[in-house]
Design an enzyme around this catalytic site. Sequence first.
Site, PDB file in Angstrom:
ATOM      1  N   LYS A   1    -117.937  19.165  -4.442  1.00 15.58           N
ATOM      2  CA  LYS A   1    -118.276  18.081  -3.515  1.00 15.58           C
ATOM      3  C   LYS A   1    -118.704  16.834  -4.278  1.00 15.58           C
ATOM      4  O   LYS A   1    -118.205  15.734  -4.037  1.00 15.58           O
ATOM      5  CB  LYS A   1    -119.419  18.527  -2.589  1.00 15.58           C
ATOM      6  N   ASN A   2    -119.638  17.009  -5.218  1.00 17.00           N
ATOM      7  CA  ASN A   2    -120.192  15.825  -5.874  1.00 17.00           C
ATOM      8  C   ASN A   2    -119.174  15.127  -6.770  1.00 17.00           C
ATOM      9  O   ASN A   2    -119.253  13.922  -6.963  1.00 17.00           O
ATOM     10  CB  ASN A   2    -121.448  16.194  -6.675  1.00 17.00           C
TER      11      ASN A   2
ATOM     12  N   ARG B   1    -122.223  20.052   5.143  1.00 12.44           N
ATOM     13  CA  ARG B   1    -121.988  18.930   4.228  1.00 12.44           C
ATOM     14  C   ARG B   1    -121.547  19.440   2.852  1.00 12.44           C
ATOM     15  O   ARG B   1    -120.890  18.703   2.124  1.00 12.44           O
ATOM     16  CB  ARG B   1    -123.277  18.106   4.064  1.00 12.44           C
TER      17      ARG B   1
ATOM     18  N   ARG C   1    -135.365   8.221  -3.481  1.00 16.44           N
ATOM     19  CA  ARG C   1    -134.033   8.026  -4.060  1.00 16.44           C
ATOM     20  C   ARG C   1    -133.564   6.564  -4.053  1.00 16.44           C
ATOM     21  O   ARG C   1    -132.643   6.187  -3.327  1.00 16.44           O
ATOM     22  CB  ARG C   1    -133.012   8.910  -3.338  1.00 16.44           C
TER      23      ARG C   1
ATOM     24  N   ASP D   1    -130.105  21.137  -7.933  1.00 14.51           N
ATOM     25  CA  ASP D   1    -129.375  21.591  -6.741  1.00 14.51           C
ATOM     26  C   ASP D   1    -129.306  23.115  -6.633  1.00 14.51           C
ATOM     27  O   ASP D   1    -128.759  23.634  -5.655  1.00 14.51           O
ATOM     28  CB  ASP D   1    -127.949  21.016  -6.736  1.00 14.51           C
TER      29      ASP D   1
ATOM     30  N   CYS E   1    -134.167   9.657   2.044  1.00 14.04           N
ATOM     31  CA  CYS E   1    -133.560  10.882   2.535  1.00 14.04           C
ATOM     32  C   CYS E   1    -134.591  11.980   2.438  1.00 14.04           C
ATOM     33  O   CYS E   1    -135.677  11.779   1.907  1.00 14.04           O
ATOM     34  CB  CYS E   1    -132.301  11.235   1.763  1.00 14.04           C
TER      35      CYS E   1
HETATM   36  C1  UD1 Z   1    -126.557  13.447  -7.632  1.00  9.91           C
HETATM   37  C2  UD1 Z   1    -126.010  14.556  -6.766  1.00  9.91           C
HETATM   38  C3  UD1 Z   1    -127.144  15.420  -6.224  1.00  9.91           C
HETATM   39  C4  UD1 Z   1    -128.012  15.926  -7.369  1.00  9.91           C
HETATM   40  C5  UD1 Z   1    -128.453  14.774  -8.247  1.00  9.91           C
HETATM   41  C6  UD1 Z   1    -129.218  15.227  -9.491  1.00  9.91           C
HETATM   42  C7  UD1 Z   1    -124.038  13.516  -5.825  1.00  9.91           C
HETATM   43  C8  UD1 Z   1    -123.325  13.012  -4.628  1.00  9.91           C
HETATM   44  N1  UD1 Z   1    -125.279  13.957  -5.663  1.00  9.91           N
HETATM   45  O1  UD1 Z   1    -127.370  12.636  -6.798  1.00  9.91           O
HETATM   46  O2  UD1 Z   1    -126.568  16.535  -5.518  1.00  9.91           O
HETATM   47  O3  UD1 Z   1    -129.161  16.550  -6.831  1.00  9.91           O
HETATM   48  O4  UD1 Z   1    -127.324  14.007  -8.702  1.00  9.91           O
HETATM   49  O5  UD1 Z   1    -128.449  16.127 -10.218  1.00  9.91           O
HETATM   50  O6  UD1 Z   1    -123.465  13.588  -6.908  1.00  9.91           O
HETATM   51  N2  UD1 Z   1    -132.986   7.303  -9.429  1.00  9.91           N
HETATM   52  C9  UD1 Z   1    -133.647   6.109  -9.529  1.00  9.91           C
HETATM   53  N3  UD1 Z   1    -132.920   4.956  -9.383  1.00  9.91           N
HETATM   54  C10 UD1 Z   1    -131.581   4.967  -9.155  1.00  9.91           C
HETATM   55  C11 UD1 Z   1    -130.913   6.198  -9.066  1.00  9.91           C
HETATM   56  C12 UD1 Z   1    -131.634   7.371  -9.213  1.00  9.91           C
HETATM   57  O7  UD1 Z   1    -134.861   6.063  -9.723  1.00  9.91           O
HETATM   58  O8  UD1 Z   1    -130.984   3.888  -9.037  1.00  9.91           O
HETATM   59  C13 UD1 Z   1    -133.735   8.570  -9.581  1.00  9.91           C
HETATM   60  C14 UD1 Z   1    -133.663   9.474  -8.352  1.00  9.91           C
HETATM   61  O9  UD1 Z   1    -134.622   9.119  -7.381  1.00  9.91           O
HETATM   62  C15 UD1 Z   1    -133.920  10.833  -8.970  1.00  9.91           C
HETATM   63  C16 UD1 Z   1    -133.254  10.721 -10.345  1.00  9.91           C
HETATM   64  O10 UD1 Z   1    -133.110   9.328 -10.596  1.00  9.91           O
HETATM   65  O11 UD1 Z   1    -135.304  11.034  -9.146  1.00  9.91           O
HETATM   66  C17 UD1 Z   1    -131.894  11.374 -10.457  1.00  9.91           C
HETATM   67  O12 UD1 Z   1    -131.093  10.941  -9.372  1.00  9.91           O
HETATM   68  P1  UD1 Z   1    -129.496  10.804  -9.496  1.00  9.91           P
HETATM   69  O13 UD1 Z   1    -129.047  11.555 -10.694  1.00  9.91           O
HETATM   70  O14 UD1 Z   1    -129.129   9.375  -9.386  1.00  9.91           O
HETATM   71  O15 UD1 Z   1    -129.029  11.566  -8.191  1.00  9.91           O
HETATM   72  P2  UD1 Z   1    -127.792  11.200  -7.275  1.00  9.91           P
HETATM   73  O16 UD1 Z   1    -126.698  10.591  -8.094  1.00  9.91           O
HETATM   74  O17 UD1 Z   1    -128.266  10.467  -6.068  1.00  9.91           O
END
Ligand code: UD1
Length: 422
Positions: A22-23, A400, A123, A308, A118
């Site tokens: 999915k991701n 999802r 996030r 996850d 969320c």
């Molecule tokens: C992706 C995955 C999700 C998984 C996560 C971590 C998808 C669609 N989702 O989510 O299933 O749990 O990686 O492996 O691929 N952060 C910031 N600023 C930002 C972006 C992130 O502070 O601009 C923080 C987030 O709040 C979190 C950490 O960075 O604490 C990691 O998040 P991130 O790796 O970005 O997760 P996603 O890409 O949203």
Amino acid sequence: MDSIIVTGNGPLSGTIPIAGAKNACLTLMPATLLSDDPLTLTNAPRLSDIRTMAELLGSLGAEVSTLQGGQVIAMSSHALASQRADYDIVRKMRASILVLGPLLARFGHAEVSLPGGCAIGARPVDLHLKALEAMGARLDLREGYVHASAPGGLKGGTFEFPIVSVGATENALMAATLAKGTTVLKGAAREPEIVDLATCLRRMGAQIDGDGTDTITIQGVDRLHGATHPVVTDRIELGTYMLAPAICGGEVTCLGGRISLLASFCEKLDAAGLSVTETAEGLTVARRNGAIRAVDVTTAPFPGFPTDLQAQFMALMCTAGGTSKLEETIFENRFMHAPELIRMGADIDVHGGVATVRGVAGLKGAPVMATDLRASVSLILAGLAAEGETIVNRVYHLDRGYEHVEEKLRAVGALIERIPGR
Ligand code: UD1
């Protein structure tokens, strides 16, 4: 809303096919926005999040069609009508922010609604934005939207991520493929989904080195062309189903599984007393005798233990012989499954980012509530091991991220059925 009823039924045996990730698919689909030519994905999972991304791309004017029951997604962005991703779709799924980088890189401007919070934490998307700014993007946040522009096109730059972000790395990587000059992303995420995206972008003509390490170098090109790309195996679905025989006993082979996708997770299964074997067809997990041993886990970016799989691993630890500590370092507020597991007889204390799980002799079925995607499936796993009937309510989260979960578990002997909502 549908519910799922699970009845503990002893050991499982057989095979479970693992779908495409999915991701990975959620970041491969927006890559179509980078080119006039068609992009076709094979081995795509059939999930509501994928349909949401198709809807979002369709709202921009991309042509998206699914073939072979949804396993093939054919896309074309040759006649894109809009560069605005509306709140109505973005609010349904945070991964919608992944259209920002490609739209900006190809058209020089984009408007994308901010995704909001969320269930598993605040996030933010600040790192997505900062990485694009390092490539010369001008950003303005107004009325809940990011208004992004790069009048002369994006320019290569160097950006160091202060914390590892999968999504921000993906957005920056896609944008950099069409930026002028060289972009260096330091502190980049190393997840298999990043490598899969880079592989697809290379098939489209991008010049990328270093994916799978923490420094990715991208040499911008003038245009990308069409490609066909198979989506990598879903390592989270894989880990989830590997936990089913771990929890209930028996032996299950997850078709398409590879240890390299989940090495740290497999080490923890080994430490808990399970056997994991890799063969040409996939990964076989067996629990033959003895209790599960308590094992501590700390979530971390790849190659660490995936956040996850934390909820599902907690379900396993609930009946382990001893006390385990599960530390969540990626997302705050990601223990919402704990109170539901406690309703099933688990003994869990949560303090800040650490859950202390004292193994109990057995879990008991109960009505429980799914709070997010991975929490939902952890309750199903716990229900497989519990005595009596567990009713998991609000399972729309599950759809999802898991295709045909009831069929896949029924095929290995689980008693599980879906009750359609009224
Ligand atoms: C992706 C995955 C999700 C998984 C996560 C971590 C998808 C669609 N989702 O989510 O299933 O749990 O990686 O492996 O691929 N952060 C910031 N600023 C930002 C972006 C992130 O502070 O601009 C923080 C987030 O709040 C979190 C950490 O960075 O604490 C990691 O998040 P991130 O790796 O970005 O997760 P996603 O890409 O949203």
